[in-house]
Design a protein around this motif. Structure first.
Motif, PDB file in Angstrom:
ATOM      1  N   VAL A  55      13.554  -1.250 -17.385  1.00 41.80           N
ATOM      2  CA  VAL A  55      13.353  -2.610 -16.602  1.00 41.80           C
ATOM      3  C   VAL A  55      12.425  -2.712 -15.511  1.00 41.80           C
ATOM      4  O   VAL A  55      12.147  -3.684 -15.137  1.00 41.80           O
ATOM      5  CB  VAL A  55      14.471  -2.712 -15.914  1.00 41.80           C
ATOM      6  N   SER A  56      11.536  -1.551 -15.571  1.00 38.92           N
ATOM      7  CA  SER A  56      10.494  -1.398 -14.228  1.00 38.92           C
ATOM      8  C   SER A  56       9.172  -1.387 -14.775  1.00 38.92           C
ATOM      9  O   SER A  56       8.881  -0.519 -15.752  1.00 38.92           O
ATOM     10  CB  SER A  56      10.937  -0.558 -13.156  1.00 38.92           C
ATOM     11  N   ASP A  57       8.181  -2.066 -14.184  1.00 41.75           N
ATOM     12  CA  ASP A  57       6.581  -1.824 -14.142  1.00 41.75           C
ATOM     13  C   ASP A  57       6.212  -0.902 -13.341  1.00 41.75           C
ATOM     14  O   ASP A  57       6.796  -0.875 -11.956  1.00 41.75           O
ATOM     15  CB  ASP A  57       5.851  -3.051 -14.409  1.00 41.75           C
ATOM     16  N   GLY A  88       6.419  -6.877  -4.913  1.00 44.38           N
ATOM     17  CA  GLY A  88       6.675  -5.450  -5.330  1.00 44.38           C
ATOM     18  C   GLY A  88       7.118  -4.571  -4.347  1.00 44.38           C
ATOM     19  O   GLY A  88       6.889  -4.794  -3.167  1.00 44.38           O
ATOM     20  N   THR A  89       7.060  -2.930  -4.796  1.00 43.64           N
ATOM     21  CA  THR A  89       7.080  -2.125  -3.890  1.00 43.64           C
ATOM     22  C   THR A  89       6.298  -1.104  -4.006  1.00 43.64           C
ATOM     23  O   THR A  89       5.877  -0.667  -4.992  1.00 43.64           O
ATOM     24  CB  THR A  89       8.552  -1.440  -3.935  1.00 43.64           C
ATOM     25  N   TYR A  90       5.535  -0.601  -2.794  1.00 45.73           N
ATOM     26  CA  TYR A  90       4.595   0.662  -2.689  1.00 45.73           C
ATOM     27  C   TYR A  90       5.378   1.796  -2.394  1.00 45.73           C
ATOM     28  O   TYR A  90       6.001   1.745  -1.350  1.00 45.73           O
ATOM     29  CB  TYR A  90       3.385   0.253  -1.772  1.00 45.73           C
ATOM     30  N   THR A  96       5.519  16.516   0.719  1.00 45.56           N
ATOM     31  CA  THR A  96       7.040  16.567  -0.003  1.00 45.56           C
ATOM     32  C   THR A  96       7.853  15.376   0.538  1.00 45.56           C
ATOM     33  O   THR A  96       9.092  15.375  -0.106  1.00 45.56           O
ATOM     34  CB  THR A  96       7.653  17.736   0.652  1.00 45.56           C
ATOM     35  N   THR A  97       7.223  14.440   1.228  1.00 44.33           N
ATOM     36  CA  THR A  97       8.224  13.211   1.801  1.00 44.33           C
ATOM     37  C   THR A  97       7.564  11.923   0.969  1.00 44.33           C
ATOM     38  O   THR A  97       6.435  11.720   0.707  1.00 44.33           O
ATOM     39  CB  THR A  97       7.982  13.027   3.190  1.00 44.33           C
ATOM     40  N   CYS A  98       8.617  11.162   0.380  1.00 47.38           N
ATOM     41  CA  CYS A  98       8.442   9.948  -0.290  1.00 47.38           C
ATOM     42  C   CYS A  98       8.817   8.796   0.563  1.00 47.38           C
ATOM     43  O   CYS A  98       9.893   8.781   1.225  1.00 47.38           O
ATOM     44  CB  CYS A  98       9.207   9.973  -1.724  1.00 47.38           C
ATOM     45  N   ASN A  99       7.691   7.750   0.838  1.00 44.54           N
ATOM     46  CA  ASN A  99       8.133   6.679   1.449  1.00 44.54           C
ATOM     47  C   ASN A  99       7.870   5.443   0.618  1.00 44.54           C
ATOM     48  O   ASN A  99       6.974   5.389  -0.318  1.00 44.54           O
ATOM     49  CB  ASN A  99       7.036   6.502   2.699  1.00 44.54           C
ATOM     50  N   MET A 100       8.778   4.261   0.768  1.00 45.42           N
ATOM     51  CA  MET A 100       8.528   3.302  -0.018  1.00 45.42           C
ATOM     52  C   MET A 100       8.835   1.908   0.967  1.00 45.42           C
ATOM     53  O   MET A 100       9.531   2.088   1.857  1.00 45.42           O
ATOM     54  CB  MET A 100       9.837   3.167  -0.900  1.00 45.42           C
ATOM     55  N   GLN A 101       7.559   1.307   0.539  1.00 46.99           N
ATOM     56  CA  GLN A 101       7.398  -0.173   1.898  1.00 46.99           C
ATOM     57  C   GLN A 101       7.508  -1.252   0.938  1.00 46.99           C
ATOM     58  O   GLN A 101       7.019  -1.312  -0.262  1.00 46.99           O
ATOM     59  CB  GLN A 101       6.378  -0.016   2.678  1.00 46.99           C
ATOM     60  N   THR A 102       7.968  -2.367   1.536  1.00 43.31           N
ATOM     61  CA  THR A 102       7.605  -3.867   0.996  1.00 43.31           C
ATOM     62  C   THR A 102       6.957  -4.743   1.727  1.00 43.31           C
ATOM     63  O   THR A 102       6.756  -6.121   1.439  1.00 43.31           O
ATOM     64  CB  THR A 102       9.059  -4.274   0.653  1.00 43.31           C
ATOM     65  N   GLU A 103       6.439  -4.338   2.977  1.00 36.13           N
ATOM     66  CA  GLU A 103       5.608  -5.303   3.835  1.00 36.13           C
ATOM     67  C   GLU A 103       4.323  -4.721   4.283  1.00 36.13           C
ATOM     68  O   GLU A 103       4.105  -3.400   4.253  1.00 36.13           O
ATOM     69  CB  GLU A 103       6.731  -5.268   5.074  1.00 36.13           C
ATOM     70  N   VAL A 104       3.453  -5.487   4.818  1.00 33.68           N
ATOM     71  CA  VAL A 104       2.118  -5.026   5.286  1.00 33.68           C
ATOM     72  C   VAL A 104       2.396  -4.515   6.489  1.00 33.68           C
ATOM     73  O   VAL A 104       3.241  -4.660   7.120  1.00 33.68           O
ATOM     74  CB  VAL A 104       1.362  -6.328   5.617  1.00 33.68           C
ATOM     75  N   TRP A 125       2.471   1.442  -7.169  1.00 31.43           N
ATOM     76  CA  TRP A 125       2.942   0.140  -7.013  1.00 31.43           C
ATOM     77  C   TRP A 125       3.954  -0.492  -7.984  1.00 31.43           C
ATOM     78  O   TRP A 125       3.697  -0.097  -9.393  1.00 31.43           O
ATOM     79  CB  TRP A 125       1.692  -1.002  -6.670  1.00 31.43           C
ATOM     80  N   PHE A 126       5.006  -0.787  -7.689  1.00 32.52           N
ATOM     81  CA  PHE A 126       5.947  -1.070  -8.599  1.00 32.52           C
ATOM     82  C   PHE A 126       5.981  -2.702  -8.590  1.00 32.52           C
ATOM     83  O   PHE A 126       6.696  -3.438  -7.599  1.00 32.52           O
ATOM     84  CB  PHE A 126       7.402  -0.623  -8.302  1.00 32.52           C
ATOM     85  N   PRO A 127       5.213  -3.446  -9.444  1.00 33.17           N
ATOM     86  CA  PRO A 127       5.271  -5.068  -9.221  1.00 33.17           C
ATOM     87  C   PRO A 127       6.293  -5.571 -10.188  1.00 33.17           C
ATOM     88  O   PRO A 127       6.696  -5.032 -11.082  1.00 33.17           O
ATOM     89  CB  PRO A 127       4.051  -5.170 -10.014  1.00 33.17           C
ATOM     90  N   VAL A 128       6.897  -6.635  -9.596  1.00 33.27           N
ATOM     91  CA  VAL A 128       8.046  -7.207 -10.438  1.00 33.27           C
ATOM     92  C   VAL A 128       7.363  -8.698 -10.847  1.00 33.27           C
ATOM     93  O   VAL A 128       7.962  -9.337 -11.636  1.00 33.27           O
ATOM     94  CB  VAL A 128       9.197  -7.704  -9.311  1.00 33.27           C
ATOM     95  N   ALA A 129       6.271  -8.990 -10.750  1.00 35.77           N
ATOM     96  CA  ALA A 129       5.521 -10.158 -11.209  1.00 35.77           C
ATOM     97  C   ALA A 129       4.016 -10.061 -10.854  1.00 35.77           C
ATOM     98  O   ALA A 129       3.703  -8.988 -10.088  1.00 35.77           O
ATOM     99  CB  ALA A 129       5.935 -11.472 -10.193  1.00 35.77           C
TER     100      ALA A 129
END
Length: 227
Positions: A55-57, A88-90, A96-104, A125-129
């Protein structure tokens, strides 16, 4: 009016001069998937969309960090600025640490050692559109001074690169049009100055160096004078 802009440009250039003298430590460098070293300040464009699951790109950066001569006891981290992120989400994992953000915004990873001479940053980057994600990465190098608790002392700043993830047909903005009104004029100069005084901004990086500062004001003035 032209004389005013010329004098303003000269004055701002003098203010920006001290910041340009900073030396970059290239003991650690960015490297692409083909093994080529990416020059400091370069922009890397990624637009190949792959399937992450059913379901994800995802668009992978393919960027790694290479130790070209730094100490094997050095510790490093990634400082990164998300200048733009659409739909989407970056994600960045390093070391060793994973960070995920959705904002500037302005972010950083944890501090750690490279796992060998070469380590994948796992920037994606995980784009949804359709849209775009623009991220500027900077290597920061540390010396470890203590163990209980660990103490890290800033040693040097490494190179900076910009990652530009693109999915679909993204309309290119007009260079220098900071306020998005379709024109490049004194209003854009004022907009960048306000961004410098207030906080990191999404679209004030006119010269593409990953920062919003006096150099971007100079860049807009140059566009106005030569258009």
């Amino acid at each position: 009016m032209r004389k005013f802009f010329t004098l303003l440009l000269f004055g701002l250039s003098m203010l920006a001069w001290p910041a340009m003298a900073q030396e970059i430590d290239e003991s650690y460098v960015f490297m692409d998937e083909e093994g080529n070293i990416i020059e400091n300040g370069a922009t890397v464009v990624r637009n190949v969309v792959e399937s992450f699951d059913e379901v994800s790109d995802v668009i992978y950066s393919g960027i790694s960090v290479l130790n070209l001569g730094g100490s094997t006891t050095d510790h490093i981290k990634m400082n990164y600025v998300i200048n733009r992120i659409d739909n989407g989400t970056y994600q960045i994992c390093f070391p060793t640490t994973c960070n995920m953000q959705t904002e500037v915004g302005v972010y950083e990873t944890g501090i750690g050692q490279l796992m060998g001479d070469l380590q994948d940053i796992q920037s994606e980057w995980f784009p949804v559109a359709d849209g775009e994600c623009v991220v500027t990465l900077t290597i920061e190098i540390f010396t470890k001074m203590g163990f209980f608790p660990p103490t890290y002392i800033h040693k040097a700043d490494g190179p900076t690169i910009t990652l530009r993830f693109v999915k679909g047909n993204v309309i290119e903005p007009i260079v220098g049009d900071v306020n998005g009104d379709g024109e490049v004029n004194i209003a854009d100069v004022n907009a960048v100055i306000n961004m410098i005084l207030d906080s990191p901004a999404e679209n004030g990086d006119v010269n593409g160096d990953g920062e919003v500062n006096i150099a971007d004001v100079n860049a807009i003035i140059d566009i106005i004078l030569n258009s």
